[in-house]
Design an enzyme around this catalytic site. Sequence first.
Site, PDB file in Angstrom:
ATOM      1  NE  ARG A  80       7.802  -3.393   5.551  1.00 56.39           N
ATOM      2  CZ  ARG A  80       6.505  -3.139   5.630  1.00 56.39           C
ATOM      3  NH1 ARG A  80       5.808  -2.889   4.539  1.00 56.39           N
ATOM      4  NH2 ARG A  80       5.883  -3.155   6.787  1.00 56.39           N
ATOM      5  NE  ARG A  99       2.414  -5.085  11.108  1.00 54.00           N
ATOM      6  CZ  ARG A  99       3.523  -4.960  10.364  1.00 54.00           C
ATOM      7  NH1 ARG A  99       4.638  -5.559  10.738  1.00 54.00           N
ATOM      8  NH2 ARG A  99       3.510  -4.235   9.285  1.00 54.00           N
ATOM      9  NE  ARG A 129       6.304  -0.757   9.946  1.00 58.83           N
ATOM     10  CZ  ARG A 129       5.076  -0.733   9.438  1.00 58.83           C
ATOM     11  NH1 ARG A 129       4.855  -0.205   8.243  1.00 58.83           N
ATOM     12  NH2 ARG A 129       4.067  -1.239  10.103  1.00 58.83           N
ATOM     13  NE  ARG A 177      -4.052  -1.320  10.121  1.00 54.77           N
ATOM     14  CZ  ARG A 177      -2.970  -0.754   9.585  1.00 54.77           C
ATOM     15  NH1 ARG A 177      -2.988   0.497   9.223  1.00 54.77           N
ATOM     16  NH2 ARG A 177      -1.871  -1.452   9.414  1.00 54.77           N
ATOM     17  CE  LYS A 236      -2.151  -1.085   3.885  1.00 58.35           C
ATOM     18  NZ  LYS A 236      -1.541  -2.393   4.266  1.00 58.35           N
TER      19      LYS A 236
HETATM   20  P1  AMP Z   1       1.046   0.504   9.145  1.00 56.52           P
HETATM   21  O1  AMP Z   1       2.232   1.378   8.927  1.00 56.52           O
HETATM   22  O2  AMP Z   1      -0.146   0.959   8.362  1.00 56.52           O
HETATM   23  O3  AMP Z   1       1.353  -0.956   8.946  1.00 56.52           O
HETATM   24  O4  AMP Z   1       0.632   0.671  10.683  1.00 56.52           O
HETATM   25  C1  AMP Z   1       1.533   0.328  11.729  1.00 56.52           C
HETATM   26  C2  AMP Z   1       0.762   0.173  13.031  1.00 56.52           C
HETATM   27  O5  AMP Z   1       0.142   1.418  13.385  1.00 56.52           O
HETATM   28  C3  AMP Z   1      -0.375  -0.838  13.014  1.00 56.52           C
HETATM   29  O6  AMP Z   1       0.056  -2.170  13.233  1.00 56.52           O
HETATM   30  C4  AMP Z   1      -1.246  -0.311  14.158  1.00 56.52           C
HETATM   31  O7  AMP Z   1      -0.679  -0.615  15.414  1.00 56.52           O
HETATM   32  C5  AMP Z   1      -1.149   1.196  13.950  1.00 56.52           C
HETATM   33  N1  AMP Z   1      -2.171   1.711  13.011  1.00 56.52           N
HETATM   34  C6  AMP Z   1      -1.947   2.301  11.795  1.00 56.52           C
HETATM   35  N2  AMP Z   1      -3.102   2.660  11.225  1.00 56.52           N
HETATM   36  C7  AMP Z   1      -4.089   2.277  12.068  1.00 56.52           C
HETATM   37  C8  AMP Z   1      -5.504   2.351  12.017  1.00 56.52           C
HETATM   38  N3  AMP Z   1      -6.151   2.889  10.961  1.00 56.52           N
HETATM   39  N4  AMP Z   1      -6.202   1.869  13.079  1.00 56.52           N
HETATM   40  C9  AMP Z   1      -5.581   1.335  14.146  1.00 56.52           C
HETATM   41  N5  AMP Z   1      -4.244   1.208  14.248  1.00 56.52           N
HETATM   42  C10 AMP Z   1      -3.496   1.681  13.215  1.00 56.52           C
END
Ligand code: AMP
Length: 216
Positions: A126, A171, A160, A87, A13
């Site tokens: 990654r 996740r 990360r 989400r 994404k």
């Molecule tokens: P991402 O970079 O999108 O993979 O997000 C990393 C982490 O941030 C996720 O595993 C969640 O802990 C938190 N996070 C990001 N976006 C959301 C969301 N829309 N709702 C809840 N938690 C989020």
Amino acid sequence: MNIILLGPPGAGKGTQARRLVEDRGMVQLSTGDMLRAARSSGTEMGRRVAAIMDAGELVTDEIVIGLIEEQLQTSRGGGFIFDGFPRTLGQADALGDLLAANGAMLDAVIEMQVDDAALVARIVARSTCGDCGEVYNDQTKPIPADGRCTNCGGATFNRRADDNADALTTRLMEYYKKTSPLLGYYYAKGDLVSVDGLGEIETVAGAIAEALAARS
Ligand code: AMP
């Protein structure tokens, strides 16, 4: 156009969102990036969400909806790409309300389909450029031997904290339990378009461009 990129962690994404920013002048709204920025700048909210993020769980709807609301009020550009948001069904409802309140609408929800084995392989290998976010993979796209990012020349690369096998299991589970119901939600609204997210970056970008052209 305002679009959502929907898919499990590692579906690509962020990579595709950055392409759309470059190609179309759209604005990427990544709640993951916003939360990581809050953590590294040491805000109260950043401290509260750190452990939740490292464990791979979702932070509360209230926090992420607040972040998006703020951005919708201040950001301007050629449409928004919602990356990693919504989400949950609660977040999806809230996004609909926020867009309507701004006189805007959602043009498409792009589902990026990638099977679980490929996700795990992508994520554990990654790393990203600390300056521009370019994504590298130990096997398929290693960091160049001169230690410089091919995109911006930056020399810092990050892994990360949640890109490890344990957090990834959580996740993925969070995705299937709480996020995948959004596929039905947006299908029923007539907004869902699915693309194969497994191919080369260019191929996936082409499929997304086609999907968007069909909806504009
Ligand atoms: P991402 O970079 O999108 O993979 O997000 C990393 C982490 O941030 C996720 O595993 C969640 O802990 C938190 N996070 C990001 N976006 C959301 C969301 N829309 N709702 C809840 N938690 C989020």
